[in-house]
Design a protein around this motif. Structure first.
Motif, short mmCIF file in Angstrom:
data_model
loop_
_atom_site.label_atom_id
_atom_site.label_comp_id
_atom_site.label_asym_id
_atom_site.label_seq_id
_atom_site.Cartn_x
_atom_site.Cartn_y
_atom_site.Cartn_z
N VAL A 63 0.84 -1.20 0.00
CA VAL A 63 0.00 0.00 0.00
C VAL A 63 0.87 1.26 0.00
CG1 VAL A 63 -1.65 1.36 1.35
CG2 VAL A 63 -1.99 -1.11 1.06
N LEU A 64 1.94 1.23 0.81
CA LEU A 64 2.81 2.40 0.93
C LEU A 64 3.65 2.61 -0.33
CD1 LEU A 64 4.07 4.69 2.59
CD2 LEU A 64 5.69 3.02 3.50
N ARG A 65 4.29 1.54 -0.82
CA ARG A 65 5.24 1.69 -1.91
C ARG A 65 4.62 1.42 -3.29
NH1 ARG A 65 10.42 1.95 -0.11
NH2 ARG A 65 11.17 1.43 -2.22
N GLY A 66 3.62 0.55 -3.35
CA GLY A 66 3.05 0.19 -4.63
C GLY A 66 1.81 0.98 -5.02
N VAL A 67 1.10 1.53 -4.01
CA VAL A 67 -0.13 2.27 -4.28
C VAL A 67 0.06 3.77 -4.06
CG1 VAL A 67 -2.55 2.58 -3.61
CG2 VAL A 67 -1.56 0.28 -3.65
N MET A 68 0.61 4.15 -2.91
CA MET A 68 0.77 5.57 -2.60
C MET A 68 1.95 6.21 -3.31
SD MET A 68 -0.12 5.84 1.47
CE MET A 68 0.18 7.61 1.42
N SER A 69 3.04 5.46 -3.48
CA SER A 69 4.25 6.12 -3.98
C SER A 69 5.02 5.29 -5.00
CB SER A 69 5.17 6.43 -2.79
OG SER A 69 5.47 5.24 -2.05
N PRO A 70 4.37 4.72 -6.02
CA PRO A 70 5.13 3.98 -7.03
C PRO A 70 5.98 4.88 -7.92
CG PRO A 70 2.85 4.18 -7.71
CD PRO A 70 2.93 4.72 -6.32
N PHE A 71 5.65 6.19 -7.94
CA PHE A 71 6.35 7.10 -8.84
C PHE A 71 7.43 7.93 -8.15
CE2 PHE A 71 2.41 6.31 -11.14
CZ PHE A 71 2.87 6.14 -12.44
N THR A 72 7.78 7.59 -6.90
CA THR A 72 8.76 8.43 -6.21
C THR A 72 10.13 8.41 -6.90
OG1 THR A 72 9.08 6.57 -4.67
CG2 THR A 72 7.69 8.39 -3.94
N HIS A 73 10.69 7.23 -7.13
CA HIS A 73 11.99 7.18 -7.80
C HIS A 73 11.93 7.77 -9.21
CE1 HIS A 73 14.94 5.44 -5.11
NE2 HIS A 73 14.04 4.59 -4.67
N PRO A 74 10.93 7.42 -10.03
CA PRO A 74 10.84 8.09 -11.33
C PRO A 74 10.68 9.61 -11.23
CG PRO A 74 9.53 6.10 -11.35
CD PRO A 74 9.99 6.29 -9.93
N LEU A 75 9.99 10.08 -10.18
CA LEU A 75 9.84 11.53 -10.01
C LEU A 75 11.18 12.17 -9.69
CD1 LEU A 75 8.14 14.09 -9.72
CD2 LEU A 75 7.68 13.44 -7.35
N PHE A 76 11.95 11.57 -8.78
CA PHE A 76 13.28 12.11 -8.47
C PHE A 76 14.13 12.15 -9.75
CE2 PHE A 76 12.70 9.68 -4.23
CZ PHE A 76 11.85 10.66 -3.77
N MET B 35 5.20 16.19 -2.41
CA MET B 35 5.38 15.15 -3.42
C MET B 35 4.26 15.16 -4.46
SD MET B 35 8.23 13.82 -2.56
CE MET B 35 8.25 12.37 -3.61
N VAL B 36 3.03 15.20 -4.01
CA VAL B 36 1.91 15.20 -4.96
C VAL B 36 1.93 16.44 -5.86
CG1 VAL B 36 -0.60 15.27 -5.18
CG2 VAL B 36 0.46 13.70 -3.54
N PRO B 37 2.12 17.66 -5.32
CA PRO B 37 2.22 18.82 -6.22
C PRO B 37 3.39 18.73 -7.20
CG PRO B 37 1.74 19.56 -4.00
CD PRO B 37 2.04 18.10 -3.90
N MET B 38 4.54 18.19 -6.75
CA MET B 38 5.67 18.02 -7.65
C MET B 38 5.33 17.05 -8.77
SD MET B 38 8.36 19.87 -7.09
CE MET B 38 9.57 18.90 -7.98
N PHE B 39 4.66 15.97 -8.42
CA PHE B 39 4.26 14.99 -9.43
C PHE B 39 3.31 15.62 -10.44
CE2 PHE B 39 1.27 11.66 -10.83
CZ PHE B 39 2.17 10.83 -11.48
N ILE B 40 2.34 16.40 -9.95
CA ILE B 40 1.40 17.07 -10.85
C ILE B 40 2.13 18.06 -11.76
CG2 ILE B 40 -0.56 18.66 -10.93
CD1 ILE B 40 -1.59 17.35 -8.36
N ALA B 41 3.11 18.77 -11.19
CA ALA B 41 3.87 19.74 -11.99
C ALA B 41 4.63 19.04 -13.12
CB ALA B 41 4.84 20.50 -11.09
N VAL B 42 5.24 17.89 -12.83
CA VAL B 42 5.96 17.15 -13.87
C VAL B 42 4.99 16.64 -14.93
CG1 VAL B 42 7.35 15.09 -14.33
CG2 VAL B 42 7.90 16.54 -12.38
N VAL B 43 3.82 16.17 -14.50
CA VAL B 43 2.81 15.71 -15.46
C VAL B 43 2.39 16.85 -16.39
CG1 VAL B 43 0.44 14.88 -15.71
CG2 VAL B 43 1.96 13.83 -14.02
N LEU B 44 2.16 18.03 -15.82
CA LEU B 44 1.78 19.18 -16.64
C LEU B 44 2.91 19.55 -17.62
CD1 LEU B 44 0.02 21.44 -13.98
CD2 LEU B 44 -1.06 20.10 -15.80
N LEU B 45 4.16 19.47 -17.14
CA LEU B 45 5.29 19.75 -18.03
C LEU B 45 5.33 18.74 -19.17
CD1 LEU B 45 7.90 21.28 -18.68
CD2 LEU B 45 9.11 19.68 -17.18
#
Length: 377
Positions: free
Chosen positions: A187-200, A258-268
């Motif tokens: 739930v923590l790594r696969g559902v809430m934050s699967p995109f953390t490493h790709p986001l970094f 984290m969520v706003p950063m992810f959204i910003a990258v998606v918009l970019l």
């Protein structure tokens, strides 16, 4: 420029595959020793789900000018094998040194806050840098930087998740969503934050992508460096929230940063995809004049939906090989459109000739296969 000896062109890829295999087997062996083969099998099964979602998302991003599949595959295994073993060895060393200098139990915090962000982001970024330096013709901007960085990060996260899911099973079994165990870890790594490493990694990839289009030498150096430092800081913040803060701190960092950063990258990404579409659309009339494409193909080539429908129709009428030929033709058109925006150099002129040959060959294949399909139909 003279071509490299044939033995080098054969031996270097083989040597690279051997290095990847050795690193992968080493990582697998170390993880198995720590948590056991059953836990590793559970970890692999659980890690497949988030990595499939991440890879599918990155491939969706990379639709206008798809990168070569072989490079993406190597990028994934670089992250899963080379970057993972490098991070494992250096982070473990940093943890040991931290325990000796700061006291028992504090080395893990030092590793999470300092070593892991610096080393892991550098290890992932090294492959993107290699592509930019050695195959600059495959690097057309920010989207390409995000795609290559994303694939190395997906591979790294896959290996990391195998260990974390396996350790959770080894220590607590399956558990449930509210207690320690594989389910809670998933739930923590696969559902809430699967995109953390790709986001970094995407932040570093954005820097490389910007550098690939820049003319200034200082920008070519500072843009990737700035992207890397941003990735390190975001990674350290994420680890710090998990290691130093409580549940409330972690959730605050997750939802407010984290969520706003992810959204910003998606918009970019969406903005860059529109830019890519404009580049292709603007180049099509000149290609019609040069008789590289037919006037009737302009509308089909100017949108992703039109391209997809064209491939689907080719597959239905003439088979899979015809659809593949159409896809190669579409990719050649896109790469030629991007190449028109670059400053003319001998390397780019050579690449242009290669793309023209690929375009004419793929078009001839598509026409031939369409004719064969109509005769057999």
């Amino acid at each position: 420029m003279t071509a490299p000896p044939r033995r080098l062109t054969v031996l270097l890829p083989v040597l690279g595959l051997v290095v990847l295999a050795v690193c992968g087997l080493t990582v697998l062996g170390l993880v198995t020793v720590r948590v056991g083969p059953v836990a590793v099998a559970i970890g692999v099964a659980a890690a497949l789900v988030p990595v499939a979602v991440v890879v599918a998302t990155i491939l969706w991003v990379d639709r206008w000018e798809p990168e070569p599949a072989k490079f993406l595959l190597v990028a994934f295994f670089w992250g899963a094998c080379v970057a993972a073993i490098t991070a494992l060895l250096i982070n473990n060393t940093a943890e040991t040194v931290g325990d000796l200098l700061l006291g028992e139990g504090r080395g893990s915090k030092l590793s999470a806050l300092l070593s892991a962000p610096l080393v892991e982001e550098a290890a992932k970024a090294s492959f993107v840098l290699a592509i930019l330096l050695r195959r600059s013709d495959e690097f057309d901007g920010i989207i390409d930087g995000i795609v290559y960085a994303g694939f190395t990060a997906a591979g790294f996260a896959f290996t990391e998740n195998i260990y974390y899911f396996g350790r959770a099973f080894n220590d607590y079994g399956f558990g449930n969503a509210t207690s320690s165990g594989v389910i809670a870890a998933f739930v923590l790594r696969g559902v809430m934050s699967p995109f953390t490493h790709p986001l970094f990694a995407a932040l570093t990839g954005i820097g490389f992508g910007y550098a690939s289009r820049a003319d200034s030498r200082s920008v070519k150096i500072l843009a990737p460096l700035g992207g890397y430092l941003a990735a390190v800081l975001l990674h350290a913040l994420w680890n710090g929230a998990a290691v130093l803060g409580g549940a409330q701190t972690f959730l605050n960092v997750y939802f407010l940063i984290m969520v706003p950063m992810f959204i910003a990258v998606v918009l970019l990404v969406l903005l860059q995809r529109r830019r890519e579409q404009r580049i292709v659309t603007a180049a099509l009339p000149a290609m019609v004049e040069a008789r590289l494409i037919a006037p009737s193909e302009v509308e089909l080539l100017s949108t992703l939906a039109g391209r997809r429908d064209w491939r689907r129709q080719a597959r239905q009428q003439s088979g899979r090989d015809a659809a593949k030929a159409v896809a190669r033709y579409q990719a050649s058109v896109t790469e030629l459109a991007f190449l028109r925006r670059r400053k003319p150099t001998p390397e780019h002129e050579k690449r242009r000739r290669e793309l023209l040959t690929a375009l004419r060959t793929s078009r001839a294949d598509a026409v031939r296969l369409a004719g064969d399909g109509s005769r057999t139909g």
